[in-house]
Design a protein around this motif. Structure first.
Motif, PDB file in Angstrom:
ATOM      1  N   PHE A  40      44.686  45.007 -10.199  1.00 16.11           N
ATOM      2  CA  PHE A  40      44.817  43.606  -9.801  1.00 16.11           C
ATOM      3  C   PHE A  40      43.550  43.108  -9.108  1.00 16.11           C
ATOM      4  O   PHE A  40      43.190  41.944  -9.263  1.00 16.11           O
ATOM      5  CB  PHE A  40      46.082  43.393  -8.981  1.00 16.11           C
ATOM      6  CG  PHE A  40      47.301  43.534  -9.839  1.00 16.11           C
ATOM      7  CD1 PHE A  40      47.645  42.522 -10.733  1.00 16.11           C
ATOM      8  CD2 PHE A  40      48.072  44.688  -9.809  1.00 16.11           C
ATOM      9  CE1 PHE A  40      48.744  42.660 -11.566  1.00 16.11           C
ATOM     10  CE2 PHE A  40      49.172  44.834 -10.643  1.00 16.11           C
ATOM     11  CZ  PHE A  40      49.503  43.814 -11.516  1.00 16.11           C
ATOM     12  N   GLY A  41      42.858  44.002  -8.379  1.00 16.11           N
ATOM     13  CA  GLY A  41      41.582  43.633  -7.778  1.00 16.11           C
ATOM     14  C   GLY A  41      40.568  43.241  -8.841  1.00 16.11           C
ATOM     15  O   GLY A  41      39.915  42.203  -8.728  1.00 16.11           O
ATOM     16  N   SER A  42      40.456  44.047  -9.915  1.00 14.59           N
ATOM     17  CA  SER A  42      39.514  43.723 -10.998  1.00 14.59           C
ATOM     18  C   SER A  42      39.859  42.388 -11.617  1.00 14.59           C
ATOM     19  O   SER A  42      38.990  41.540 -11.827  1.00 14.59           O
ATOM     20  CB  SER A  42      39.554  44.791 -12.092  1.00 14.59           C
ATOM     21  OG  SER A  42      39.279  46.042 -11.562  1.00 14.59           O
ATOM     22  N   LEU A  43      41.148  42.198 -11.914  1.00 14.80           N
ATOM     23  CA  LEU A  43      41.561  40.945 -12.560  1.00 14.80           C
ATOM     24  C   LEU A  43      41.275  39.747 -11.658  1.00 14.80           C
ATOM     25  O   LEU A  43      40.788  38.718 -12.123  1.00 14.80           O
ATOM     26  CB  LEU A  43      43.047  41.004 -12.907  1.00 14.80           C
ATOM     27  CG  LEU A  43      43.373  41.799 -14.167  1.00 14.80           C
ATOM     28  CD1 LEU A  43      44.872  41.943 -14.334  1.00 14.80           C
ATOM     29  CD2 LEU A  43      42.785  41.111 -15.398  1.00 14.80           C
ATOM     30  N   TRP A  44      41.537  39.913 -10.395  1.00 18.00           N
ATOM     31  CA  TRP A  44      41.324  38.839  -9.423  1.00 18.00           C
ATOM     32  C   TRP A  44      39.846  38.446  -9.371  1.00 18.00           C
ATOM     33  O   TRP A  44      39.465  37.286  -9.530  1.00 18.00           O
ATOM     34  CB  TRP A  44      41.825  39.299  -8.038  1.00 18.00           C
ATOM     35  CG  TRP A  44      41.787  38.249  -6.980  1.00 18.00           C
ATOM     36  CD1 TRP A  44      41.609  36.908  -7.161  1.00 18.00           C
ATOM     37  CD2 TRP A  44      41.907  38.457  -5.571  1.00 18.00           C
ATOM     38  NE1 TRP A  44      41.634  36.263  -5.953  1.00 18.00           N
ATOM     39  CE2 TRP A  44      41.818  37.194  -4.957  1.00 18.00           C
ATOM     40  CE3 TRP A  44      42.102  39.595  -4.781  1.00 18.00           C
ATOM     41  CZ2 TRP A  44      41.901  37.027  -3.583  1.00 18.00           C
ATOM     42  CZ3 TRP A  44      42.191  39.435  -3.411  1.00 18.00           C
ATOM     43  CH2 TRP A  44      42.092  38.162  -2.819  1.00 18.00           C
ATOM     44  N   ILE A  45      38.995  39.487  -9.176  1.00 25.94           N
ATOM     45  CA  ILE A  45      37.554  39.234  -9.063  1.00 25.94           C
ATOM     46  C   ILE A  45      37.021  38.595 -10.344  1.00 25.94           C
ATOM     47  O   ILE A  45      36.288  37.605 -10.313  1.00 25.94           O
ATOM     48  CB  ILE A  45      36.807  40.548  -8.755  1.00 25.94           C
ATOM     49  CG1 ILE A  45      37.132  41.015  -7.343  1.00 25.94           C
ATOM     50  CG2 ILE A  45      35.308  40.364  -8.916  1.00 25.94           C
ATOM     51  CD1 ILE A  45      36.666  42.409  -7.035  1.00 25.94           C
TER      52      ILE A  45
ATOM     53  N   THR B 236      38.615  36.891 -12.708  1.00 32.75           N
ATOM     54  CA  THR B 236      39.112  35.535 -12.926  1.00 32.75           C
ATOM     55  C   THR B 236      38.341  34.563 -12.036  1.00 32.75           C
ATOM     56  O   THR B 236      37.928  33.487 -12.478  1.00 32.75           O
ATOM     57  CB  THR B 236      40.612  35.448 -12.573  1.00 32.75           C
ATOM     58  OG1 THR B 236      41.256  36.584 -13.109  1.00 32.75           O
ATOM     59  CG2 THR B 236      41.252  34.203 -13.148  1.00 32.75           C
ATOM     60  N   ASN B 237      38.143  34.986 -10.785  1.00 33.99           N
ATOM     61  CA  ASN B 237      37.399  34.173  -9.836  1.00 33.99           C
ATOM     62  C   ASN B 237      35.972  33.909 -10.341  1.00 33.99           C
ATOM     63  O   ASN B 237      35.468  32.785 -10.323  1.00 33.99           O
ATOM     64  CB  ASN B 237      37.357  34.928  -8.501  1.00 33.99           C
ATOM     65  CG  ASN B 237      37.163  33.984  -7.339  1.00 33.99           C
ATOM     66  OD1 ASN B 237      36.400  33.044  -7.454  1.00 33.99           O
ATOM     67  ND2 ASN B 237      37.864  34.216  -6.254  1.00 33.99           N
TER      68      ASN B 237
ATOM     69  N   TYR C   9      35.947  31.499 -13.109  1.00 35.51           N
ATOM     70  CA  TYR C   9      36.160  30.149 -12.613  1.00 35.51           C
ATOM     71  C   TYR C   9      34.841  29.577 -12.086  1.00 35.51           C
ATOM     72  O   TYR C   9      34.454  28.448 -12.386  1.00 35.51           O
ATOM     73  CB  TYR C   9      37.223  30.180 -11.513  1.00 35.51           C
ATOM     74  CG  TYR C   9      37.406  28.878 -10.790  1.00 35.51           C
ATOM     75  CD1 TYR C   9      38.059  27.804 -11.411  1.00 35.51           C
ATOM     76  CD2 TYR C   9      36.933  28.716  -9.496  1.00 35.51           C
ATOM     77  CE1 TYR C   9      38.214  26.606 -10.748  1.00 35.51           C
ATOM     78  CE2 TYR C   9      37.094  27.517  -8.832  1.00 35.51           C
ATOM     79  CZ  TYR C   9      37.730  26.468  -9.463  1.00 35.51           C
ATOM     80  OH  TYR C   9      37.884  25.283  -8.808  1.00 35.51           O
TER      81      TYR C   9
ATOM     82  N   VAL D  41      40.521  42.893 -18.402  1.00 36.21           N
ATOM     83  CA  VAL D  41      39.461  41.911 -18.191  1.00 36.21           C
ATOM     84  C   VAL D  41      38.842  41.482 -19.528  1.00 36.21           C
ATOM     85  O   VAL D  41      38.558  40.304 -19.745  1.00 36.21           O
ATOM     86  CB  VAL D  41      38.387  42.491 -17.237  1.00 36.21           C
ATOM     87  CG1 VAL D  41      37.131  41.639 -17.255  1.00 36.21           C
ATOM     88  CG2 VAL D  41      38.936  42.587 -15.817  1.00 36.21           C
TER      89      VAL D  41
END
Lengths: 127, 207
Positions: free
Chosen positions: A97-102, A104-105, A108, B50
């Motif tokens: 979830f950390g990878s996905l969060w970073i 996606t951010n 953006y 990702v």
């Protein structure tokens, strides 16, 4: 003394219970796999509903195999295996979830695509 | 019971307990290895999550995944996990013939799974969709390929164990090793649940 030895011997020999455990685990896994497969191939709803359902079914099957095949539930205290399993789960969740969060951010902030960045740069030329 | 016989019996029991404690330690050590392997797979899953939209003009998962084929693979691996578990039960009963039969079936099912996966990879590469095609395909081949590599190692281990069981007898040490092998094999099936769901089923949904 003989009785004690017999008890220890009998503990090491698996009974019918162990066999039934494996059969139950197998049938449950089979059922869960086929359910998620049919849900997806028969288009039983919107894509995102299906995603939540199949992820739920995968987690249930994960639990089934941990209990019935890897015998995580049968461990006696102190439960070191459960402890390291919990730590692994924590690391995995942070990693995924950390990878996905970073990412996606980052996406953006990069405005989604190179074209959009180019557009933005061009719009700023006049400044 | 004479005193001497009792002393021998106590000694026997102590020995037994010590051996079981040592065996428990080995099992725990192997469990720690499996959990660290989970972290390896988690990083590959994260990479896939990702990159899976980055198709670079190439095909998406929906276009290249053959779902009935993948379901067959899944059922083969699941059944092999089941027969492997039964194999360990018969090993603990010291039933050498049944151990060879059940691990033989597991080996065949596992080899069929690996064969199907390799042929899937080959067809993809021949259609021009190898790992060089896009970020999606690179991460797909790395994730599924790493699982396949584990399966290959498991099969090799299983073949070696079967030869050793066939030649020798089922000692406590052999039963312990077969138990470790079964843990490894069940673990690979657990990883496959997530590959099946996240890569294939979600790929077919196109999310």
């Amino acid at each position: 003394m003989n009785e004690d030895t017999d008890i220890i011997r009998s503990q090491r020999r698996p009974g019918r219970g162990a066999f039934i455990t494996y059969v139950t685990g197998y049938l449950l896994s089979l059922y869960l796999t086929l359910t998620s497969y049919l849900l997806v191939t028969r288009h039983m709803g919107t894509a995102w509903t299906m995603v939540w359902l199949i992820v739920g079914l995968a987690l249930v099957q994960f639990w089934v195999q941990l209990m019935f095949f890897l015998h995580l539930g049968q461990e006696t205290r102190p439960r070191w295996r459960l402890l390291i399993f919990s730590f692994m789960t924590l690391v995995v969740l942070i990693l995924v979830f950390g990878s996905l969060w970073i990412m996606t951010n980052l996406n953006y902030r990069m405005m989604g695509s190179p074209e959009k960045i180019k557009q933005y740069m061009q719009s700023q030329v006049g400044l | 019971m004479s005193q001497e016989a009792e002393a021998i019996a106590i000694e026997h029991l102590r020995h037994d307990t010590e051996r079981r404690a040592a065996s428990e330690k080995t099992l725990f050590g192997f469990w720690v290895y499996l959990m660290t392997d989970c972290v390896l797979f988690a990083s590959l899953f994260a990479t896939y999550a990702v990159l899976h939209h980055n198709t670079f003009g190439g095909p998406s998962g929906k276009q290249i995944f053959d779902m009935p084929y993948v379901l067959t693979e899944t059922l083969l691996l699941l059944t092999s996990s089941f027969t492997c578990g039964l194999g360990v039960l018969s090993a603990r009963r010291r039933d050498k013939r049944l151990v060879l039969v059940l691990f033989g079936i597991t080996l065949l099912l596992g080899a069929s799974f690996l064969g199907m996966e390799l042929s899937e990879f080959r067809n993809l590469a021949l259609a021009g969709n190898s790992w060089r095609r896009s970020g999606f395909l690179s991460s797909y081949f790395t994730l599924v390929g790493t699982h396949g590599l584990h399966i290959a190692i498991g099969l090799l281990w299983m073949a070696v164990m079967m030869v050793r069981v066939k030649r020798g007898h089922l000692s406590d040490n052999m039963v312990k090793r077969l138990t470790l092998l079964s843990l490894f094999w069940h673990f690979l099936d657990v990883i496959w649940i997530f590959i099946f769901t996240i890569v294939y089923l979600m790929g077919a949904l196109g999310v």
